[in-house]
Design an enzyme around this catalytic site. Structure first.
Site, PDB file in Angstrom:
ATOM      1  N   TYR A  56       0.842  -1.204   0.000  1.00  0.00           N
ATOM      2  CA  TYR A  56       0.000   0.000   0.000  1.00  0.00           C
ATOM      3  C   TYR A  56       0.879   1.257   0.000  1.00  0.00           C
ATOM      4  CZ  TYR A  56      -3.235   3.612   1.725  1.00  0.00           C
ATOM      5  OH  TYR A  56      -3.966   4.766   1.871  1.00  0.00           O
TER       6      TYR A  56
HETATM    7  N1  LIG Z   1      -9.634   8.297   5.377  1.00  0.00           N
HETATM    8  C1  LIG Z   1      -8.376   8.451   5.719  1.00  0.00           C
HETATM    9  O1  LIG Z   1      -8.070   8.612   6.891  1.00  0.00           O
HETATM   10  C2  LIG Z   1      -7.280   8.447   4.668  1.00  0.00           C
HETATM   11  C3  LIG Z   1      -5.949   8.490   5.075  1.00  0.00           C
HETATM   12  C4  LIG Z   1      -4.939   8.480   4.109  1.00  0.00           C
HETATM   13  C5  LIG Z   1      -5.261   8.459   2.773  1.00  0.00           C
HETATM   14  N2  LIG Z   1      -6.585   8.396   2.398  1.00  0.00           N
HETATM   15  C6  LIG Z   1      -6.886   8.350   0.961  1.00  0.00           C
HETATM   16  O2  LIG Z   1      -8.017   9.156   0.683  1.00  0.00           O
HETATM   17  C7  LIG Z   1      -8.802   8.565  -0.344  1.00  0.00           C
HETATM   18  C8  LIG Z   1     -10.242   8.447   0.079  1.00  0.00           C
HETATM   19  O3  LIG Z   1     -10.313   7.690   1.269  1.00  0.00           O
HETATM   20  P1  LIG Z   1     -11.692   7.346   1.978  1.00  0.00           P
HETATM   21  O4  LIG Z   1     -11.426   7.277   3.422  1.00  0.00           O
HETATM   22  O5  LIG Z   1     -12.763   8.235   1.481  1.00  0.00           O
HETATM   23  O6  LIG Z   1     -11.898   5.852   1.465  1.00  0.00           O
HETATM   24  P2  LIG Z   1     -13.233   5.083   1.023  1.00  0.00           P
HETATM   25  O7  LIG Z   1     -12.872   3.646   0.996  1.00  0.00           O
HETATM   26  O8  LIG Z   1     -14.388   5.505   1.860  1.00  0.00           O
HETATM   27  O9  LIG Z   1     -13.457   5.608  -0.466  1.00  0.00           O
HETATM   28  C9  LIG Z   1     -12.779   5.079  -1.563  1.00  0.00           C
HETATM   29  C10 LIG Z   1     -13.783   4.949  -2.695  1.00  0.00           C
HETATM   30  O10 LIG Z   1     -13.108   4.482  -3.855  1.00  0.00           O
HETATM   31  C11 LIG Z   1     -13.914   3.510  -4.488  1.00  0.00           C
HETATM   32  N3  LIG Z   1     -13.033   2.621  -5.237  1.00  0.00           N
HETATM   33  C12 LIG Z   1     -12.198   1.673  -4.765  1.00  0.00           C
HETATM   34  N4  LIG Z   1     -11.569   1.052  -5.772  1.00  0.00           N
HETATM   35  C13 LIG Z   1     -12.009   1.627  -6.906  1.00  0.00           C
HETATM   36  C14 LIG Z   1     -11.731   1.413  -8.277  1.00  0.00           C
HETATM   37  N5  LIG Z   1     -10.876   0.459  -8.661  1.00  0.00           N
HETATM   38  N6  LIG Z   1     -12.356   2.182  -9.191  1.00  0.00           N
HETATM   39  C15 LIG Z   1     -13.248   3.128  -8.823  1.00  0.00           C
HETATM   40  N7  LIG Z   1     -13.551   3.366  -7.534  1.00  0.00           N
HETATM   41  C16 LIG Z   1     -12.935   2.633  -6.586  1.00  0.00           C
HETATM   42  C17 LIG Z   1     -14.646   2.792  -3.362  1.00  0.00           C
HETATM   43  O11 LIG Z   1     -15.844   2.163  -3.800  1.00  0.00           O
HETATM   44  C18 LIG Z   1     -14.911   3.940  -2.396  1.00  0.00           C
HETATM   45  O12 LIG Z   1     -16.166   4.542  -2.641  1.00  0.00           O
HETATM   46  C19 LIG Z   1      -8.124   7.248  -0.678  1.00  0.00           C
HETATM   47  O13 LIG Z   1      -7.302   7.453  -1.809  1.00  0.00           O
HETATM   48  C20 LIG Z   1      -7.283   6.941   0.538  1.00  0.00           C
HETATM   49  O14 LIG Z   1      -6.153   6.166   0.231  1.00  0.00           O
HETATM   50  C21 LIG Z   1      -7.589   8.383   3.321  1.00  0.00           C
END
Ligand SMILES: NC(=O)c1ccc[n+]([C@@H]2O[C@H](COP(=O)([O-])OP(=O)(O)OC[C@H]3O[C@@H](n4cnc5c(N)ncnc54)[C@H](O)[C@@H]3O)[C@@H](O)[C@H]2O)c1
Length: 507
Positions: A324
């Site tokens: 990751y």
């Molecule tokens: N939430 C956190 O604390 C956090 C921390 C670090 C990084 N991030 C990054 O922020 C972003 C959003 O995070 P989040 O917490 O909203 O996550 P989340 O899992 O709620 O949202 C991710 C979305 O992407 C969609 N998805 C996954 N694979 C996909 C694909 N192959 N094609 C199209 N859609 C796809 C999922 O269905 C989901 O709706 C991500 O890139 C994550 O790595 C989040």
């Protein structure tokens, strides 16, 4: 196959008087390039039956849809079509994808499409069809018409493109623009359990300003189309958990690294490329084992006074640990380099821990919501390590504000990464957060401790001064207030099925 002439011949030869049911098969959109539709094909058979006054049943003995191009929505759609047909029975091909190392025909990998007919991936992860069927009756799924209508993009209307827009952060960003009456395009494959509820909520609340593309970020054609009319982009779609990246590193790489490259490539094709904010992760700094930490009460803190005061800055050396970390780090570097090489207006936010409404958290990702949900349901909680590990918590509304500022200031900040989190003011150990959750939910939490998870950072707090200097941003919501808001949202939602699969498998 469906062959009316052959069937007619069987009647002429007298074979049909021994036959109780005639089976046909079809693979719409996969092997049957000129597919006319089930109704059309069934009518051909029914016509022959009627000519011979035959009362036998018609069965569909093989039907399926291959997700070789990641189109899981279409697979579900094809399945639902079958359930509406007036046939004796139908057989769906199949439950699980073929093992990629297995040859299908005479020792050859004859056709890639043959490997992806399952309702689950070969590693056992359920596809959209499996999750939906597990959650709701077929009639209820059919009522979700929004799920089956991609918004027509053959217009010039501009929108804010949010990949992963049904997810936690995406939904909050979408809401911001929709409240201003600005259209958004949600590009999401709905692969994360629970997020379809976010999308439904957005549609019910904001109607036609919510444009939808249920598609996969790995599908570069779909990405290109969506980027075409975007005036700005938030790229959130991702494989989000470190744990699952270890189980399936290639899947993680394809989504996080290649998916991001698809977005960047599509941007370079535009005459005036839209601006992009990408969400990277603090995991790009690795485990940071060199930090000199000491225990102070219930938390680890750096011995270095400066670090303790401000947290980890963007000057910290990159060290990609875990698949990751590697895939997010790769994407992070591509975004910054495309800003350099192709002058794209793009930046990367290295996020720490974000929490708030619309987060369907699990043990793997979104731990604050997961903790709170367990507290609400009186379920025990598992903590890996001693609970003294420290994170800076950022309430999602504050993050949305940072996103807006980033887009507004993109010409000044393009090509630069920013550590974005709650900062030292909102840095707490897991034990501290549990105490606060217990207070907010007015529940005692039953906690169990397990050994440390590999690659867990003992201390991570974002130094947010660089972004503050560039835009004036600072988080406004303290953790107690934020947790209260999360609590109020969580207690009103229908808990999605985040537990392991339960469909009976007698195969
Ligand atoms: N939430 C956190 O604390 C956090 C921390 C670090 C990084 N991030 C990054 O922020 C972003 C959003 O995070 P989040 O917490 O909203 O996550 P989340 O899992 O709620 O949202 C991710 C979305 O992407 C969609 N998805 C996954 N694979 C996909 C694909 N192959 N094609 C199209 N859609 C796809 C999922 O269905 C989901 O709706 C991500 O890139 C994550 O790595 C989040």
């Amino acid at each position: 196959p469906i062959d009316a002439n052959w069937l007619d011949l069987m009647f002429q030869k007298g074979v049909m008087k021994y036959i109780d049911a005639v089976g046909i098969h079809g693979f719409p959109g996969v092997f049957d390039a000129n597919w006319e539709g089930w109704e059309e094909n069934l009518n051909k058979i029914k016509q022959v039956f009627s000519n011979h006054k035959c009362k036998s049943e018609i069965w569909i003995t093989e039907a399926g849809f291959s997700t070789w191009q990641y189109d899981e929505r279409r697979q579900l759609e094809e399945y639902l079509k079958l359930t509406s047909l007036n046939v004796g029975r139908f057989y769906w091909y199949g439950l699980k994808d073929l093992d990629p190392s297995m040859a299908t025909v005479d020792g050859f990998h004859l056709d890639e499409r043959e490997y992806h007919f399952g309702m689950k991936h070969s590693n056992g992860n359920p596809k959209m069809i499996y999750r939906m069927l597990e959650m709701e009756p077929i009639e209820k799924i059919k009522e979700k018409t929004w799920m089956f209508q991609n918004t027509n993009q053959d217009t010039d209307e501009k929108y804010t493109l949010i990949t992963g827009g049904s997810g936690f952060i995406g939904t909050n960003v979408a809401q911001h623009y929709l409240l201003l009456g600005k259209p958004v395009m949600i590009f999401d494959n709905l692969s994360k359990p629970g997020v379809e509820q976010n999308l439904q909520w957005l549609i019910e609340k904001y109607g036609k300003d919510v444009k939808i593309e249920i598609a996969d970020i790995r599908n570069e054609f779909a990405v290109k189309k969506a980027v075409g009319n975007a005036e700005q982009i938030f790229h959130f779609a991702a494989q989000v958990a470190l744990t699952t990246s270890i189980i399936d590193p290639k899947n993680d790489f394809d989504i996080n690294a290649m998916g991001t490259l698809n977005i960047l490539n599509a941007m370079t094709k535009q005459q005036t490329p839209p601006s992009l904010v990408f969400t990277s992760s603090n995991k790009v700094y690795g485990q940071m084992e060199d930090l000199d930490l000491e225990v102070s009460g219930s938390k680890y803190l750096p011995s270095d006074g400066e670090l303790n005061k401000y947290g980890i800055s963007e000057n910290r050396k990159l060290e990609f640990h875990s698949p990751y970390g590697c895939s997010k780090g790769t994407a992070d570097q591509y975004v910054l380099d495309f800003a350099r090489t192709f002058a794209l207006p793009a930046t990367a936010f290295r996020l720490s821990c974000v929490y708030g409404p619309h987060q369907y958290g699990t043990e793997d990702q979104g731990w604050v919501a997961h903790f709170m949900l367990n507290a609400l349901n009186g379920k025990p909680l598992n903590i890996y390590g001693d609970g003294k590990q420290v994170r800076d918590l950022l309430y999602v509304e504050d993050l949305v504000e940072a996103f807006i500022l980033a887009q507004a200031n993109i010409s000044n900040i393009a090509g630069q990464p920013f550590n974005i989190g709650g900062g030292p003011e909102n840095a707490l150990s897991l034990i501290n957060v549990l105490e606060m959750i217990s207070k907010a939910s007015k529940k005692e939490i039953d906690v169990k401790y397990s050994p440390w998870r590999e690659r867990d950072q003992k201390y991570y707090v974002s130094d947010i001064r660089k972004f503050e200097l560039a835009t004036g941003w600072l988080p406004k919501t303290g953790v107690a207030t934020g947790l209260e808001k999360l609590y109020n949202w969580l207690k009103n939602i229908k808990e999605p099925n985040l537990k392991p699969s339960t469909i009976k498998e007698n195969f």
